[in-house]
Write a protein that holds these residues in place. Structure first.
Motif, PDB file in Angstrom:
ATOM      1  N   ALA A   9       0.670   4.227 -24.764  1.00  9.23           N
ATOM      2  CA  ALA A   9       0.321   5.489 -23.948  1.00  9.23           C
ATOM      3  C   ALA A   9      -0.521   6.058 -24.694  1.00  9.23           C
ATOM      4  O   ALA A   9      -1.816   6.546 -24.048  1.00  9.23           O
ATOM      5  CB  ALA A   9       1.655   6.130 -23.331  1.00  9.23           C
ATOM      6  N   GLU A  10      -0.300   6.413 -25.731  1.00  2.07           N
ATOM      7  CA  GLU A  10      -1.277   7.511 -26.526  1.00  2.07           C
ATOM      8  C   GLU A  10      -2.671   6.747 -26.880  1.00  2.07           C
ATOM      9  O   GLU A  10      -3.695   7.454 -26.834  1.00  2.07           O
ATOM     10  CB  GLU A  10      -0.473   7.968 -27.878  1.00  2.07           C
ATOM     11  CG  GLU A  10       0.602   8.835 -27.710  1.00  2.07           C
ATOM     12  CD  GLU A  10       1.176   9.438 -28.835  1.00  2.07           C
ATOM     13  OE1 GLU A  10       0.630   8.942 -30.149  1.00  2.07           O
ATOM     14  OE2 GLU A  10       2.291   9.950 -28.931  1.00  2.07           O
ATOM     15  N   TYR A  11      -2.562   5.404 -27.134  1.00  2.00           N
ATOM     16  CA  TYR A  11      -4.057   4.810 -27.460  1.00  2.00           C
ATOM     17  C   TYR A  11      -4.697   4.574 -26.212  1.00  2.00           C
ATOM     18  O   TYR A  11      -5.908   4.950 -26.352  1.00  2.00           O
ATOM     19  CB  TYR A  11      -3.366   3.430 -28.217  1.00  2.00           C
ATOM     20  CG  TYR A  11      -4.525   2.574 -28.448  1.00  2.00           C
ATOM     21  CD1 TYR A  11      -4.976   2.971 -29.779  1.00  2.00           C
ATOM     22  CD2 TYR A  11      -5.404   1.779 -27.594  1.00  2.00           C
ATOM     23  CE1 TYR A  11      -6.363   1.922 -30.276  1.00  2.00           C
ATOM     24  CE2 TYR A  11      -6.390   0.901 -28.123  1.00  2.00           C
ATOM     25  CZ  TYR A  11      -6.827   1.072 -29.413  1.00  2.00           C
ATOM     26  OH  TYR A  11      -8.063   0.750 -29.867  1.00  2.00           O
ATOM     27  N   THR A  12      -3.942   4.382 -25.056  1.00  2.00           N
ATOM     28  CA  THR A  12      -4.768   4.287 -23.927  1.00  2.00           C
ATOM     29  C   THR A  12      -5.260   5.384 -22.956  1.00  2.00           C
ATOM     30  O   THR A  12      -6.252   5.457 -22.289  1.00  2.00           O
ATOM     31  CB  THR A  12      -4.268   3.270 -23.112  1.00  2.00           C
ATOM     32  OG1 THR A  12      -2.943   3.630 -22.576  1.00  2.00           O
ATOM     33  CG2 THR A  12      -3.901   1.810 -23.632  1.00  2.00           C
ATOM     34  N   SER A  13      -4.500   6.364 -23.457  1.00  2.00           N
ATOM     35  CA  SER A  13      -4.815   7.502 -22.556  1.00  2.00           C
ATOM     36  C   SER A  13      -5.924   8.278 -22.349  1.00  2.00           C
ATOM     37  O   SER A  13      -6.579   8.471 -21.438  1.00  2.00           O
ATOM     38  CB  SER A  13      -3.709   8.705 -22.557  1.00  2.00           C
ATOM     39  OG  SER A  13      -3.681   9.180 -24.087  1.00  2.00           O
ATOM     40  N   PRO A  14      -6.755   8.407 -23.718  1.00  2.00           N
ATOM     41  CA  PRO A  14      -8.248   9.062 -23.555  1.00  2.00           C
ATOM     42  C   PRO A  14      -9.213   8.172 -22.960  1.00  2.00           C
ATOM     43  O   PRO A  14     -10.319   8.492 -23.239  1.00  2.00           O
ATOM     44  CB  PRO A  14      -8.295   9.148 -25.072  1.00  2.00           C
ATOM     45  CG  PRO A  14      -7.437   8.391 -25.898  1.00  2.00           C
ATOM     46  CD  PRO A  14      -6.206   8.058 -25.014  1.00  2.00           C
ATOM     47  N   LEU A  15      -8.788   6.860 -22.690  1.00  2.00           N
ATOM     48  CA  LEU A  15      -9.903   5.955 -22.508  1.00  2.00           C
ATOM     49  C   LEU A  15     -10.403   6.001 -20.829  1.00  2.00           C
ATOM     50  O   LEU A  15      -9.440   6.434 -20.182  1.00  2.00           O
ATOM     51  CB  LEU A  15      -9.556   4.373 -22.584  1.00  2.00           C
ATOM     52  CG  LEU A  15      -9.106   4.241 -24.112  1.00  2.00           C
ATOM     53  CD1 LEU A  15      -8.366   2.716 -24.450  1.00  2.00           C
ATOM     54  CD2 LEU A  15     -10.028   4.286 -25.061  1.00  2.00           C
ATOM     55  N   PRO A  16     -11.526   5.476 -20.755  1.00  2.00           N
ATOM     56  CA  PRO A  16     -11.833   5.474 -19.261  1.00  2.00           C
ATOM     57  C   PRO A  16     -10.727   4.672 -18.373  1.00  2.00           C
ATOM     58  O   PRO A  16     -10.128   3.774 -18.963  1.00  2.00           O
ATOM     59  CB  PRO A  16     -13.259   4.700 -19.073  1.00  2.00           C
ATOM     60  CG  PRO A  16     -13.665   5.051 -20.630  1.00  2.00           C
ATOM     61  CD  PRO A  16     -12.472   4.901 -21.428  1.00  2.00           C
ATOM     62  N   PRO A  17     -10.702   4.863 -17.264  1.00  2.00           N
ATOM     63  CA  PRO A  17      -9.607   3.946 -16.358  1.00  2.00           C
ATOM     64  C   PRO A  17      -9.593   2.524 -16.493  1.00  2.00           C
ATOM     65  O   PRO A  17      -8.547   1.977 -16.817  1.00  2.00           O
ATOM     66  CB  PRO A  17      -9.727   4.538 -15.145  1.00  2.00           C
ATOM     67  CG  PRO A  17     -10.393   5.915 -15.207  1.00  2.00           C
ATOM     68  CD  PRO A  17     -11.063   5.938 -16.366  1.00  2.00           C
ATOM     69  N   GLN A  18     -10.759   1.913 -16.277  1.00  2.00           N
ATOM     70  CA  GLN A  18     -11.006   0.518 -16.452  1.00  2.00           C
ATOM     71  C   GLN A  18     -10.365   0.027 -17.883  1.00  2.00           C
ATOM     72  O   GLN A  18      -9.381  -1.021 -17.837  1.00  2.00           O
ATOM     73  CB  GLN A  18     -12.382   0.056 -16.069  1.00  2.00           C
ATOM     74  CG  GLN A  18     -12.151  -1.538 -16.047  1.00  2.00           C
ATOM     75  CD  GLN A  18     -13.850  -2.051 -15.948  1.00  2.00           C
ATOM     76  OE1 GLN A  18     -14.720  -1.334 -15.999  1.00  2.00           O
ATOM     77  NE2 GLN A  18     -13.809  -3.467 -15.808  1.00  2.00           N
ATOM     78  N   ARG A  19     -10.976   0.680 -18.803  1.00  2.00           N
ATOM     79  CA  ARG A  19     -10.392  -0.048 -20.015  1.00  2.00           C
ATOM     80  C   ARG A  19      -9.008   0.109 -20.528  1.00  2.00           C
ATOM     81  O   ARG A  19      -8.499  -0.647 -21.017  1.00  2.00           O
ATOM     82  CB  ARG A  19     -11.534   0.905 -20.888  1.00  2.00           C
ATOM     83  CG  ARG A  19     -11.393   0.400 -22.507  1.00  2.00           C
ATOM     84  CD  ARG A  19     -12.320  -1.143 -22.582  1.00  2.00           C
ATOM     85  NE  ARG A  19     -13.661  -0.907 -22.130  1.00  2.00           N
ATOM     86  CZ  ARG A  19     -14.634  -0.386 -22.555  1.00  2.00           C
ATOM     87  NH1 ARG A  19     -14.334  -0.081 -23.946  1.00  2.00           N
ATOM     88  NH2 ARG A  19     -15.852  -0.160 -22.242  1.00  2.00           N
ATOM     89  N   SER A  20      -8.551   1.481 -19.995  1.00  2.00           N
ATOM     90  CA  SER A  20      -6.932   1.905 -20.200  1.00  2.00           C
ATOM     91  C   SER A  20      -6.251   0.590 -19.365  1.00  2.00           C
ATOM     92  O   SER A  20      -5.256   0.131 -20.143  1.00  2.00           O
ATOM     93  CB  SER A  20      -6.729   3.083 -19.707  1.00  2.00           C
ATOM     94  OG  SER A  20      -5.278   3.390 -19.862  1.00  2.00           O
ATOM     95  N   GLU A  21      -6.981   0.259 -18.316  1.00  2.00           N
ATOM     96  CA  GLU A  21      -5.889  -0.537 -17.377  1.00  2.00           C
ATOM     97  C   GLU A  21      -5.930  -1.972 -18.104  1.00  2.00           C
ATOM     98  O   GLU A  21      -4.909  -2.713 -18.060  1.00  2.00           O
ATOM     99  CB  GLU A  21      -6.254  -0.594 -15.908  1.00  2.00           C
ATOM    100  CG  GLU A  21      -6.150   0.693 -15.287  1.00  2.00           C
ATOM    101  CD  GLU A  21      -6.867   0.763 -13.813  1.00  2.00           C
ATOM    102  OE1 GLU A  21      -7.553  -0.262 -13.591  1.00  2.00           O
ATOM    103  OE2 GLU A  21      -6.988   1.811 -13.522  1.00  2.00           O
TER     104      GLU A  21
END
Length: 116
Positions: A9-21
């Protein structure tokens, strides 16, 4: 989807939505198949270990990556999908690339069973 573990969650939270998903999808794909995989941020990216084998997922500038420790783990995927961007032991999925999920299963099996 199931709630993400804190490191992911911490790794993906600052990313743009498509990349995080996409990274979250890779995470779920791995843990659904290998629920006993130990998750850490060993390489400053979500890393999954089973016995002596490992894979890691990472965000890059224009793609997400699935890292393994050797070309032999990813070669079957490359053979089936020759246009996929890759490194020595990693597959790089550009933002517009489709991920052939079923073809990733042998990559994980190889990386987790053979290790380094």
């Amino acid at each position: 989807m199931v709630q993400l573990p804190e490191p992911v969650a911490e790794y993906t939270s600052p990313l743009p939505p498509q990349r995080s998903e996409r990274l979250q999808s890779l995470h779920h794909f791995i843990v659904e198949r290998y629920p006993r995989a130990q998750l850490s941020l060993k390489y400053k990216m979500p890393t999954y270990e089973v016995d002596k084998g490992w894979v890691a997922i990472a965000n890059q500038k224009n793609y997400v990556s699935l890292y393994t420790c050797a070309r032999e783990h990813i070669q079957p995927y490359i053979d089936s999908h020759p246009k996929v961007k890759c490194g020595t032991g990693c597959l790089n999925f550009r933002d517009g690339d489709e991920i052939a999920w079923a073809d990733l299963e042998p990559v994980l099996a190889s990386a987790f069973s053979k290790g380094h």
